[in-house]
Write a protein that holds these residues in place. Structure first.
Motif: not given
Ligand code: CA
Length: 227
Positions: A150-151, A153-154, A157, A171, A179, A189-190, A193, A196-197
């Motif tokens: 994971l990055s 930021r991921e 989260l 959110r 943040y 953006v949430i 992400y 992505y997750l």
């Protein structure tokens, strides 16, 4: 990890915040005691770096107020006065550590890391949800035996959802955990992400763990309807 720096010397506050941001922390700054107390009471913080000599309200008064209302966020006090009585007063009212100005940034960082480590020792070091394991020290994430990369930021989260497993996270609540206050709350953006997750955590696995709760937010849990 979200930190608050309460420091009225603006240059110093900027330098500290910049350094900590580069280390991957979300950082808020307050320049006087009243703002500092407000932020400390209302933001989900992991460590507070608190100067003692501040306009409107001293660091000692802030610390006293926080501890009185049961707030246990670790506090690192900063002071220009290296006197024993000062140190004793700070520790007496509930400071976790103490740093005398001037200090090296590396020293501050080491103290903050030590406080964060103490905090995470008190929490679960490894979070397990179904076959998902999250090692909060090494940041290693697995489903079964499969490692998931994971990055930063991921990971934040996922960790935020995992510490609050079985709880619906709005959110706004998620944003507040990962943040600082400069974040644009209208941003989607949430959701981005979360997608992505999901691609990394749930895609290709029979059991889905990240669930959308319509109109409310997201929940990480075993079982239940997905999407
Ligand atoms: Ca000061």
């Amino acid at each position: 990890m979200r930190l608050l720096v309460v420091e009225d010397e603006r240059d110093l506050a900027e330098i500290i915040a910049k350094g900590l941001t580069e280390e991957g922390y979300a950082v808020d700054i307050a320049h006087d005691g009243e703002d500092g107390l407000y932020m400390a009471q209302n933001y989900p913080l992991d460590v507070i770096v608190l100067d003692i000599m501040l306009p409107k309200m001293s660091g000692i008064e802030i610390l006293k107020a926080l501890r009185k209302e049961g707030n246990t966020t670790p506090v690192l006090l900063l002071t220009a006065m290296d006197t024993l009585s000062n140190k004793i007063e700070g520790l007496d009212v509930g400071a976790d550590d103490y740093l005398t100005k001037p200090f090296e940034f590396g020293e501050l960082l080491a103290r903050i890391r030590a406080l964060l480590r103490r905090e995470s020792d008190a929490k679960e070091a490894v979070i397990q949800i179904a076959d998902l394991t999250i090692d909060t020290r090494s940041h290693e994430v697995k489903r079964g035996e499969i490692s998931i990369s994971l990055s930063a930021r991921e990971y934040l989260l996922l960790e935020c959802l995992a510490y609050n497993k079985d709880t619906v996270m709005s959110r706004t609540a998620i944003v507040e955990h990962i943040y600082n206050e400069d974040f644009d709350m209208d941003s989607n953006v949430i959701d981005v992400y979360i997608n992505y997750l999901r691609n990394k955590i749930d895609k290709g696995f029979d059991k889905k763990l990240i669930h959308t709760v319509r109109g409310s937010g997201y929940i990480l849990k075993e079982g239940g309807e997905s999407k």
